[in-house]
Each structure stands twice: as C-alpha cells, then as structure tokens.
Enzyme design. Sequence first.
Site, PDB file in Angstrom:
ATOM      1  NE  ARG A 115      -3.971  -2.048   2.012  1.00 16.67           N
ATOM      2  CZ  ARG A 115      -5.031  -2.165   2.775  1.00 16.67           C
ATOM      3  NH1 ARG A 115      -5.213  -1.332   3.772  1.00 16.67           N
ATOM      4  NH2 ARG A 115      -5.917  -3.098   2.539  1.00 16.67           N
TER       5      ARG A 115
ATOM      6  CG  ASP B 123     -14.412   6.283   5.285  1.00 18.18           C
ATOM      7  OD1 ASP B 123     -15.038   5.215   5.174  1.00 18.18           O
ATOM      8  OD2 ASP B 123     -13.167   6.326   5.421  1.00 18.18           O
TER       9      ASP B 123
HETATM   10  C1  LIG Z   1     -14.181  -2.144   4.941  1.00 17.76           C
HETATM   11  S1  LIG Z   1     -14.788  -0.509   4.756  1.00 17.76           S
HETATM   12  C2  LIG Z   1     -16.487  -0.749   5.203  1.00 17.76           C
HETATM   13  C3  LIG Z   1     -17.436   0.056   4.354  1.00 17.76           C
HETATM   14  C4  LIG Z   1     -18.918  -0.151   4.645  1.00 17.76           C
HETATM   15  N1  LIG Z   1     -19.262   0.272   5.980  1.00 17.76           N
HETATM   16  C5  LIG Z   1     -19.314  -1.580   4.424  1.00 17.76           C
HETATM   17  O1  LIG Z   1     -19.589  -2.300   5.387  1.00 17.76           O
HETATM   18  O2  LIG Z   1     -19.353  -2.015   3.263  1.00 17.76           O
HETATM   19  C6  LIG Z   1     -14.105   0.268   6.209  1.00 17.76           C
HETATM   20  C7  LIG Z   1     -14.099   1.793   6.146  1.00 17.76           C
HETATM   21  O3  LIG Z   1     -13.785   2.285   7.447  1.00 17.76           O
HETATM   22  C8  LIG Z   1     -13.013   3.455   7.299  1.00 17.76           C
HETATM   23  N2  LIG Z   1     -12.286   3.727   8.549  1.00 17.76           N
HETATM   24  C9  LIG Z   1     -11.202   3.090   9.060  1.00 17.76           C
HETATM   25  N3  LIG Z   1     -10.808   3.666  10.206  1.00 17.76           N
HETATM   26  C10 LIG Z   1     -11.678   4.677  10.442  1.00 17.76           C
HETATM   27  C11 LIG Z   1     -11.794   5.656  11.475  1.00 17.76           C
HETATM   28  N4  LIG Z   1     -10.940   5.704  12.500  1.00 17.76           N
HETATM   29  N5  LIG Z   1     -12.797   6.557  11.392  1.00 17.76           N
HETATM   30  C12 LIG Z   1     -13.671   6.530  10.347  1.00 17.76           C
HETATM   31  N6  LIG Z   1     -13.603   5.641   9.336  1.00 17.76           N
HETATM   32  C13 LIG Z   1     -12.615   4.723   9.388  1.00 17.76           C
HETATM   33  C14 LIG Z   1     -12.115   3.143   6.120  1.00 17.76           C
HETATM   34  O4  LIG Z   1     -11.598   4.308   5.520  1.00 17.76           O
HETATM   35  C15 LIG Z   1     -13.036   2.342   5.209  1.00 17.76           C
HETATM   36  O5  LIG Z   1     -13.615   3.147   4.206  1.00 17.76           O
END
Ligand SMILES: C[S@@+](CC[C@H](N)C(=O)[O-])C[C@H]1O[C@@H](n2cnc3c(N)ncnc32)[C@H](O)[C@@H]1O
Length: 281
Positions: free
Chosen positions: A44, A153
């Site tokens: 990454r 996000d």
């Molecule tokens: C695997 S995706 C899940 C997306 C959606 N909720 C789903 O279930 O399909 C996880 C998301 O969490 C976000 N994320 C990770 N750490 C975070 C944080 N501390 N605060 C807010 N978002 C976060 C990432 O950027 C990513 O877009």
Amino acid sequence: MHGLATDDSDYALSDRDFELIAGIARDQAGIVIRAHKSAMIRGRLMRRLRALQLRSVAEYCELLRSPDGGRELPSLLNVLTTNHTAFFRERHHLDHLRSDALPETYSRALKHNSRVRIWSSASSTGEEPYSIAAMVHASQPPKSLDLRILATDIDTDVLDRAERAEYSREVVERAPADLKPLLQIEPTGSSDMVRVGAALRRHLTFRQLNLVQEWPMRGPFDIMFCRNVMIYFDGPTKKSIVDRGADLLRPGGWLYLGHSESLSPPHPAFELIGRTIYRRR
Ligand SMILES: C[S@@+](CC[C@H](N)C(=O)[O-])C[C@H]1O[C@@H](n2cnc3c(N)ncnc32)[C@H](O)[C@@H]1O
C-alpha cells in the site's frame, strides 16, 4: 526529484519502519496492524512512493519522521484504510431497514418533530449510504419529513469518490438483481461508468469524520450503520465507539454492525433483535 525504486530491497519495510507505520495507524485512526500484515502494508505504501517520487520505503519513513511528516499523515491514512464495500452488502440489514426500521421511524417522526436522521459512519466509496438511500426512496417517506443521511469516513479519497456517485457498470452489476433498479442509475459521459440517481443523491451529506476522535454531531440519530470498521480496532476503542453511538442514538433507534462485529459482551444500552441488528433501549 528522485527516480522510482528499481531494486526489491528498496521496497523493504524494516521492523523499525513497520513500527512507525503501525504506530501512526493505531494512534491516528485506531487501526491495529499486526506484524503478519507487513507485506500488505508495504504494497500500500507503494502508492505514496510513486506519488511522491521517492526511491525507497526507508526514504518515505524518514519523511514521516521529519518536521514535515504531519502533512503526509492524511495521505498515509488514505492508503492504510481498507475500503472494501458493495451495494446492498449484508443484504438482510437493508431488508430490515426497509421493512421495519424506516416505516416505524417515519410514523414516530410524524408524531414528533418530522426529523429523520440516519448515519453511515464508515461509508467508504458510498455503496453503503446509497444502498440506504435506495431503501429510503423505495419506502416512500412522507414528503413532509425532513430526512437526511449523513455519510462519513476518515479517508478523504473515498469520500471524494462517494460524493461523485459514479461507479463502473461492473460494480453496479454485482448488486442483487431485484435491488439494482432501486439505484435508479443514470448515464455519465463515459460508457463504462454510471451514476446513482439524483433522487437518491439528494438525501446525502458527506463529511470526513475520524471515529476515534471527537464527533461534532449532536444527534439524535434514528438509525446508525457502523459496519466492517470496528474489526480494525482494539477492544477499548470498540467499546468507546459503541458507548458514544449509544449516546447519539435515540431510545428505540437501530444500530447495524458488520457480520463479524457483534457486541460481545452484550452492551447494556442495546438489545439484539436480529443478526447484528441492535435496538437502543
Ligand atoms: C471495509 S470498509 C467498510 C465500508 C462499509 N461500511 C461496508 O460495510 O461495506 C471500512 C471503512 O472504514 C473506514 N475507517 C477506518 N478507520 C476509520 C476511522 N478511524 N474513522 C472513520 N472511518 C474509518 C475506512 O476508511 C473504510 O472506508
């Protein structure tokens, strides 16, 4: 200006540099990265090396340690997050939303202040909040309601993409056949890309929000989606997010978690009412 890395050794991530990156992910975003993920992290980081035209991971880590390092943090977090998502993912949540949570929320709102608030708290590239909007639209909310969906996000790149609402035909084709029409897709200038319909887009507001930092919203929310993000956090971080989520959800409101994220031990503020569906007591 440096040339790009050419030798495999330039891509190596030393233990010390891994500790630096894992420490930033933990401290800034609550994301726990274990040592066996080192190769994935190195992969990454290549995106940042290319963008900055740096020769090696070691050079990139020196930049992070330098006085200018703070400015690189948002871009580093953008490459460290895992953004996998899909339209109507974990479909039974969306079915429950449409059949149970939304109709009850509308009736309640009509008797109270007409306000309906839904939060998609890790919205990634937008498939989750647009799926929610599709269910809202399909459930024909009374026109008098003031209905908003907040999509947040930590990752600014995915938020930009979500706001554009443009997806490849391939991504849309993967949605369940019976639900796909609910996205009301529109053509774009490109034959490969389509856009989620305007009637759905108008319900949404996108904002950057880091779940492990302060939340500026006062709520209350009627419905909260917090799916497939807490898997990246440690126990105390998860607990603090669920505690704060409970404070922001109105009594009787719904919390949807990802399939592998059930509340264990049970949380006193929430009653489990379906598979990873919780109701605020
Ligand atoms: C695997 S995706 C899940 C997306 C959606 N909720 C789903 O279930 O399909 C996880 C998301 O969490 C976000 N994320 C990770 N750490 C975070 C944080 N501390 N605060 C807010 N978002 C976060 C990432 O950027 C990513 O877009």
